[in-house]
Design a protein around this motif. Structure first.
Motif, short mmCIF file in Angstrom:
data_model
loop_
_atom_site.label_atom_id
_atom_site.label_comp_id
_atom_site.label_asym_id
_atom_site.label_seq_id
_atom_site.Cartn_x
_atom_site.Cartn_y
_atom_site.Cartn_z
N SER A 25 103.49 121.98 89.48
CA SER A 25 102.39 121.01 90.25
C SER A 25 102.47 119.74 90.33
O SER A 25 103.02 118.94 90.77
CB SER A 25 101.58 121.89 90.18
N ILE A 26 101.57 119.65 88.77
CA ILE A 26 101.39 117.85 88.44
C ILE A 26 102.64 117.04 88.97
O ILE A 26 102.40 116.02 89.77
CB ILE A 26 100.70 117.67 87.38
N LYS A 27 103.48 117.02 88.23
CA LYS A 27 105.16 116.59 88.33
C LYS A 27 105.45 116.54 90.10
O LYS A 27 105.67 115.33 89.85
CB LYS A 27 106.21 116.84 87.27
N PHE A 28 105.43 117.04 90.33
CA PHE A 28 105.94 117.50 91.73
C PHE A 28 104.70 116.10 92.55
O PHE A 28 105.32 115.63 93.53
CB PHE A 28 105.68 118.68 92.49
N ILE A 29 104.00 116.57 92.91
CA ILE A 29 102.93 116.27 93.32
C ILE A 29 102.97 114.34 92.43
O ILE A 29 102.57 113.75 93.57
CB ILE A 29 101.50 116.66 93.52
N ALA A 30 102.56 114.02 91.95
CA ALA A 30 102.26 112.92 91.28
C ALA A 30 103.65 112.32 91.53
O ALA A 30 103.80 110.88 92.08
CB ALA A 30 101.99 112.93 89.11
N GLY A 31 105.03 112.79 91.63
CA GLY A 31 106.61 112.53 91.88
C GLY A 31 106.39 111.47 93.28
O GLY A 31 106.69 110.95 93.11
N LEU A 32 105.59 112.35 93.76
CA LEU A 32 106.14 111.90 95.33
C LEU A 32 105.42 111.22 95.35
O LEU A 32 105.32 110.29 96.17
CB LEU A 32 105.03 113.53 96.30
N MET A 33 104.12 110.87 94.69
CA MET A 33 103.30 109.62 95.10
C MET A 33 103.90 108.47 94.51
O MET A 33 103.35 107.70 95.31
CB MET A 33 101.23 109.98 94.92
N VAL A 34 104.52 108.18 93.55
CA VAL A 34 104.71 107.90 93.14
C VAL A 34 106.24 107.17 93.63
O VAL A 34 106.26 106.19 93.82
CB VAL A 34 105.19 107.58 91.53
N ASP A 35 107.36 107.58 94.61
CA ASP A 35 108.42 107.55 95.34
C ASP A 35 107.57 106.73 96.30
O ASP A 35 107.85 105.49 96.98
CB ASP A 35 108.37 108.72 95.95
N SER A 36 106.37 106.83 96.89
CA SER A 36 105.39 106.44 97.96
C SER A 36 105.51 104.73 97.74
O SER A 36 104.90 104.05 98.32
CB SER A 36 104.54 107.12 98.55
N VAL A 37 104.57 104.89 96.27
CA VAL A 37 104.46 103.50 95.25
C VAL A 37 105.49 102.49 95.51
O VAL A 37 105.11 101.00 95.45
CB VAL A 37 103.76 103.86 94.51
N ILE A 38 106.53 103.32 95.02
CA ILE A 38 107.87 102.58 94.91
C ILE A 38 107.92 101.82 96.25
O ILE A 38 108.35 100.80 96.45
CB ILE A 38 109.17 103.28 94.68
N GLU A 39 108.35 103.08 96.96
CA GLU A 39 108.72 102.58 98.60
C GLU A 39 107.53 100.76 98.78
O GLU A 39 108.77 100.22 99.46
CB GLU A 39 108.33 103.63 99.32
N GLY A 40 106.39 101.22 98.46
CA GLY A 40 105.29 100.53 99.52
C GLY A 40 106.09 99.07 98.29
O GLY A 40 105.27 97.82 99.12
N ARG A 41 106.04 99.22 97.22
CA ARG A 41 106.08 97.89 96.10
C ARG A 41 107.29 97.19 97.29
O ARG A 41 107.62 95.75 96.91
CB ARG A 41 106.47 98.20 94.80
N LYS A 42 108.57 97.75 97.19
CA LYS A 42 109.63 97.75 97.65
C LYS A 42 109.48 96.39 98.93
O LYS A 42 109.83 94.86 99.09
CB LYS A 42 110.88 98.28 98.17
N GLU A 43 108.83 97.05 100.21
CA GLU A 43 108.57 96.37 100.93
C GLU A 43 107.24 95.08 101.03
O GLU A 43 108.02 93.90 101.74
CB GLU A 43 107.05 97.23 102.17
N PHE A 44 106.07 94.96 99.85
CA PHE A 44 106.05 93.79 99.37
C PHE A 44 106.70 92.78 98.87
O PHE A 44 106.36 91.91 99.37
CB PHE A 44 104.92 94.27 98.36
N LEU A 45 107.51 93.54 97.86
CA LEU A 45 108.31 91.64 97.22
C LEU A 45 109.61 91.55 98.08
O LEU A 45 110.04 90.45 98.27
CB LEU A 45 109.27 92.61 95.96
N ALA A 46 110.04 92.72 98.66
CA ALA A 46 110.25 91.96 100.18
C ALA A 46 110.56 90.99 101.02
O ALA A 46 110.62 89.32 101.67
CB ALA A 46 111.53 93.19 101.80
N GLY A 47 109.50 91.28 101.21
CA GLY A 47 107.87 90.54 102.01
C GLY A 47 108.22 88.86 101.61
O GLY A 47 107.77 87.93 102.18
#
Length: 266
Positions: free
Chosen positions: A228-250
């Motif tokens: 359970s921890i891995k699934f939720i944490a994994g989804l949250m980190v996926d979103s962090v990575i997505e946001g980080r990509k937006e930041f670096l692209a900007g």
């Protein structure tokens, strides 16, 4: 449109309304996210997130979990997209390895062994311990440690191991993070209190014994099972990575614009 995300071997997939919330609920069920604590161990404030009781165990309403998880993922993505840093915290045995792996995956800070009181509210004191760790490492590198007695060297090595264990995931954290993700906010109540005191938004995987009112982004779910921890944490980190990509692209676009301005001036 409300968007849902799901993990895949190829990374993050952003999918639209054709993907029903039931798909995510199925995955949450498979990960055991719906299992709460025993009914005698609960916080009445969690009542709104509880579906019912089975065999003395509270069952979490996964429809509520999906709603809160979606909001939390969007919130943490926005913070990362603005260049914000996130601190991942999980010191219970079931969470330690997951927190370390997922934080490293998105290149963020983490605490997996124990929360040092004042880590956020008195960061300067913690940074002194980090400097002590760096000094010991320098002694190893330049050979100074070899001029000490065996007992002195042994004590320093033990101190180094302790500092790495406690500070390894935050040694580069010069300022408080812009957000904190916590597994089991009841266990990490000191971390929650410090974050709230500083106005740092808390994203938390909270079980039926937690206080959701202290958490800005509560994610009701099983905080005891590794899956359970891995699934939720994994989804949250996926979103962090997505946001980080937006930041670096900007930043890349901004740099290109600045270079073009310089060229035009010349």
């Amino acid at each position: 449109m409300t968007w849902l995300w799901e993990r895949s071997a190829g990374g993050i997939q952003k999918r639209g309304s054709k993907v029903m919330a039931s798909e995510l609920i199925k995955k949450l069920l498979e990960a055991g996210v719906h299992f709460g604590h025993q009914s005698r161990r609960w916080n009445p404030k969690m009542k709104r997130f509880i579906f019912g009781e089975r065999g003395g165990i509270y069952i979490i309403d996964l429809e509520k979990t999906v709603d809160r998880l979606t909001a939390a993922r969007e919130g943490i993505r926005e913070i990362a997209a603005k260049g914000g840093k996130i601190l991942f915290v999980g010191t219970k045995k079931q969470a330690q390895q997951v927190i370390q792996e997922e934080a490293l995956r998105c290149e963020m800070y983490y605490v997996m062994n124990r929360w040092m009181g004042g880590l956020l509210t008195n960061l300067e004191t913690v940074k002194k311990s980090v400097r002590k760790l760096i000094d010991i490492e320098k002694m190893e590198t330049n050979g100074t440690i070899n001029r000490l007695t065996k007992k002195e060297a042994s004590l320093l090595m033990k101190e180094k191991d302790r500092l790495i264990r406690d500070l390894g995931g935050i040694r580069d954290m010069a300022v408080p993070p812009q957000a904190i993700f916590i597994v089991d906010t009841k266990k990490e109540e000191i971390a929650v209190a410090e974050a709230n005191r500083l106005g740092i938004p808390v994203f938390g995987l909270i079980d039926t014994n937690s206080d959701p009112d202290l958490i800005q982004y509560p994610i009701p779910g099983n905080d005891d099972a590794v899956k359970s921890i891995k699934f939720i944490a994994g989804l949250m980190v996926d979103s962090v990575i997505e946001g980080r990509k937006e930041f670096l692209a900007g930043k890349k676009v901004q740099k290109e614009v600045q270079l073009q301005e310089v060229v035009n001036l010349n």
